[in-house]
Design an enzyme around this catalytic site. Structure first.
Site, PDB file in Angstrom:
ATOM      1  N   ALA A 193       1.053  -1.339  -0.145  1.00  0.00           N
ATOM      2  CA  ALA A 193       0.029  -0.236   0.020  1.00  0.00           C
ATOM      3  C   ALA A 193       0.800   1.147  -0.077  1.00  0.00           C
ATOM      4  O   ALA A 193       0.957   2.107   0.836  1.00  0.00           O
ATOM      5  CB  ALA A 193      -1.032   0.013   1.143  1.00  0.00           C
ATOM      6  N   HIS A 241       2.989   4.455  -0.762  1.00  0.00           N
ATOM      7  CA  HIS A 241       2.972   6.008  -0.900  1.00  0.00           C
ATOM      8  C   HIS A 241       4.221   6.724  -0.895  1.00  0.00           C
ATOM      9  O   HIS A 241       5.400   6.246  -0.951  1.00  0.00           O
ATOM     10  CB  HIS A 241       2.049   6.659   0.246  1.00  0.00           C
ATOM     11  N   GLY A 286       5.966   8.249   1.218  1.00  0.00           N
ATOM     12  CA  GLY A 286       6.752   7.975   2.271  1.00  0.00           C
ATOM     13  C   GLY A 286       7.604   6.813   1.985  1.00  0.00           C
ATOM     14  O   GLY A 286       9.113   6.865   1.697  1.00  0.00           O
ATOM     15  N   HIS A 287       7.057   5.696   1.301  1.00  0.00           N
ATOM     16  CA  HIS A 287       7.757   4.427   0.960  1.00  0.00           C
ATOM     17  C   HIS A 287       8.620   4.948  -0.120  1.00  0.00           C
ATOM     18  O   HIS A 287       9.958   4.379  -0.080  1.00  0.00           O
ATOM     19  CB  HIS A 287       7.048   3.391   0.830  1.00  0.00           C
ATOM     20  N   GLN A 302       3.357  -9.463  13.258  1.00  0.00           N
ATOM     21  CA  GLN A 302       3.646  -8.291  13.932  1.00  0.00           C
ATOM     22  C   GLN A 302       2.264  -7.487  14.255  1.00  0.00           C
ATOM     23  O   GLN A 302       2.086  -6.567  14.642  1.00  0.00           O
ATOM     24  CB  GLN A 302       4.543  -7.272  13.290  1.00  0.00           C
ATOM     25  N   GLY A 308      12.094   4.287   7.880  1.00  0.00           N
ATOM     26  CA  GLY A 308      11.528   5.539   8.140  1.00  0.00           C
ATOM     27  C   GLY A 308      11.430   6.024   9.659  1.00  0.00           C
ATOM     28  O   GLY A 308      11.271   5.276  10.528  1.00  0.00           O
ATOM     29  N   GLN A 333      10.514   1.543  16.000  1.00  0.00           N
ATOM     30  CA  GLN A 333      10.749   0.491  15.214  1.00  0.00           C
ATOM     31  C   GLN A 333      12.498   0.584  14.846  1.00  0.00           C
ATOM     32  O   GLN A 333      12.699  -0.462  14.944  1.00  0.00           O
ATOM     33  CB  GLN A 333       9.802   0.416  14.074  1.00  0.00           C
TER      34      GLN A 333
HETATM   35  P1  AMP Z   1       5.171  -0.140   6.474  1.00  0.00           P
HETATM   36  O1  AMP Z   1       4.927  -0.466   4.902  1.00  0.00           O
HETATM   37  O2  AMP Z   1       4.169   0.806   6.965  1.00  0.00           O
HETATM   38  O3  AMP Z   1       5.666  -1.215   7.198  1.00  0.00           O
HETATM   39  O4  AMP Z   1       6.537   0.820   6.237  1.00  0.00           O
HETATM   40  C1  AMP Z   1       7.633   0.378   5.643  1.00  0.00           C
HETATM   41  C2  AMP Z   1       8.707   1.603   5.703  1.00  0.00           C
HETATM   42  O5  AMP Z   1       8.369   2.844   5.308  1.00  0.00           O
HETATM   43  C3  AMP Z   1       9.063   1.642   7.176  1.00  0.00           C
HETATM   44  O6  AMP Z   1      10.596   1.886   7.369  1.00  0.00           O
HETATM   45  C4  AMP Z   1       8.428   2.837   7.690  1.00  0.00           C
HETATM   46  O7  AMP Z   1       9.115   3.476   8.598  1.00  0.00           O
HETATM   47  C5  AMP Z   1       8.611   3.600   6.413  1.00  0.00           C
HETATM   48  N1  AMP Z   1       7.396   4.808   6.119  1.00  0.00           N
HETATM   49  C6  AMP Z   1       6.285   4.739   6.285  1.00  0.00           C
HETATM   50  N2  AMP Z   1       5.516   5.807   6.079  1.00  0.00           N
HETATM   51  C7  AMP Z   1       6.603   6.746   6.271  1.00  0.00           C
HETATM   52  C8  AMP Z   1       6.501   8.072   6.109  1.00  0.00           C
HETATM   53  N3  AMP Z   1       5.440   8.787   5.912  1.00  0.00           N
HETATM   54  N4  AMP Z   1       7.783   8.802   5.836  1.00  0.00           N
HETATM   55  C9  AMP Z   1       8.846   8.071   5.644  1.00  0.00           C
HETATM   56  N5  AMP Z   1       9.037   6.790   5.857  1.00  0.00           N
HETATM   57  C10 AMP Z   1       7.712   5.976   5.995  1.00  0.00           C
END
Ligand code: AMP
Length: 279
Positions: free
Chosen positions: A31, A33, A35-36, A60, A146, A152
């Site tokens: 999913a 965005h 950020g990723h 998790q 992130g 984490q």
């Molecule tokens: P997730 O898919 O939520 O497990 O996130 C995967 C990686 O993307 C993790 O290292 C998160 O910290 C990072 N991440 C998620 N959202 C953001 C964001 N808004 N800004 C920066 N990194 C992000």
């Protein structure tokens, strides 16, 4: 860009494409965005190849509803990843990652006793299980995480130390929507109205940073919780100001450590987290 689903295929393609040069790795739950994508872009820029994993890790999730509800959008993720220059997308199924149940128990001491660890029992054990397995499979030189998931990051760093893994952990800045709301896959689950109101969370964190000198730590905490809870859409689960290494509650602004204000709040049924560095 190649999509691989098995460890065997992953190893073959990584070897072929990296040719012994550096592999940058971005673990995600999909999913995707911006950020990723910012993590992926950094991994592409700093390594011979970048590998992105897309895997919703069941171990998790301490809430089965949350796991069920979690958005899964692989087709769209692939579309977003293609222009970044990412070489390999690894999207295994649960049997590939866990052929047998993972019974390992990690101990992160103080780091996991607070905030997310306190409110989501077992969450970080699951994170450590999946990240250590993915590191084993991908064998990255650098892995990108992130700062949005600030605790984490501390847990992953501690795991790498405990297991003496040869991987450099690279922290990456939080990417936000125009409104200030920290980007998150969970934002997709909010209605438009909820999403507008959810930006109060980051707005309050930004204001709190400005108010830092004018209130005691305790007064500021009460103020933040009051501000967010005043919004009928929002409900704070915790707010704390912690030091950036041990993640322990800061008692006075005079402490010399770097301070990070961390919040978890529900917007309807959706749990959102955010944080801001205070100095
Ligand atoms: P997730 O898919 O939520 O497990 O996130 C995967 C990686 O993307 C993790 O290292 C998160 O910290 C990072 N991440 C998620 N959202 C953001 C964001 N808004 N800004 C920066 N990194 C992000």
């Amino acid at each position: 860009m190649i999509l691989v689903k098995t460890i065997e295929h992953l190893r073959l393609e990584t070897e072929r494409l990296a040719q012994g040069k550096s592999v940058g790795f971005v673990p995600t739950m999909g999913a995707l965005h911006r950020g990723h994508l910012s993590l992926v872009e950094q991994a592409v820029a700093e390594n011979a190849i970048a590998v992105v994993s897309v895997f919703v890790n069941p171990t998790q999730f301490n809430d089965s509803k949350d796991l069920e509800r979690y958005p899964r959008t692989l087709e769209n993720d692939l579309k977003l990843l293609k222009p970044t220059g990412c070489a390999i997308v690894f999207a295994p199924n649960a049997k590939e990652v866990y052929p047998e149940p993972d019974t390992r128990k990690f101990n992160f001491g103080k780091l996991e006793a607070v905030m997310e660890g306190e409110h989501r029992p077992g969450h970080f054990n699951g994170v450590a299980q999946v990240v250590s397995r993915l590191f084993d499979m991908v064998e990255p030189n650098k892995a990108y995480f992130g700062l949005k998931d600030f605790q984490q990051l501390a847990i992953v760093k501690s795991m790498v130390k405990q297991l003496q893994l040869p991987v450099e952990i690279v922290p990456c800045a939080i990417i936000r929507e125009k409104s200030g709301l920290a980007m998150s896959s969970r934002n997709e689950l909010l209605t438009e109205e909820q999403r507008e109101n959810a930006s109060i969370i980051s707005e309050t964190l930004f204001k709190a940073k400005e108010l830092m000198g004018q209130k005691t730590v305790q007064e500021l905490k009460e103020w933040v919780v009051g501000e967010i809870n005043r919004n009928p859409f929002l409900n704070v689960e915790y707010f704390d100001v912690v030091d950036d290494e041990q993640l322990q509650t800061v008692k006075s602004w005079n402490e010399e450590n770097t301070k990070v204000a961390c919040v978890a709040a529900f917007c309807g049924k959706i749990r959102l987290i955010d944080n801001i560095v205070f100095n």
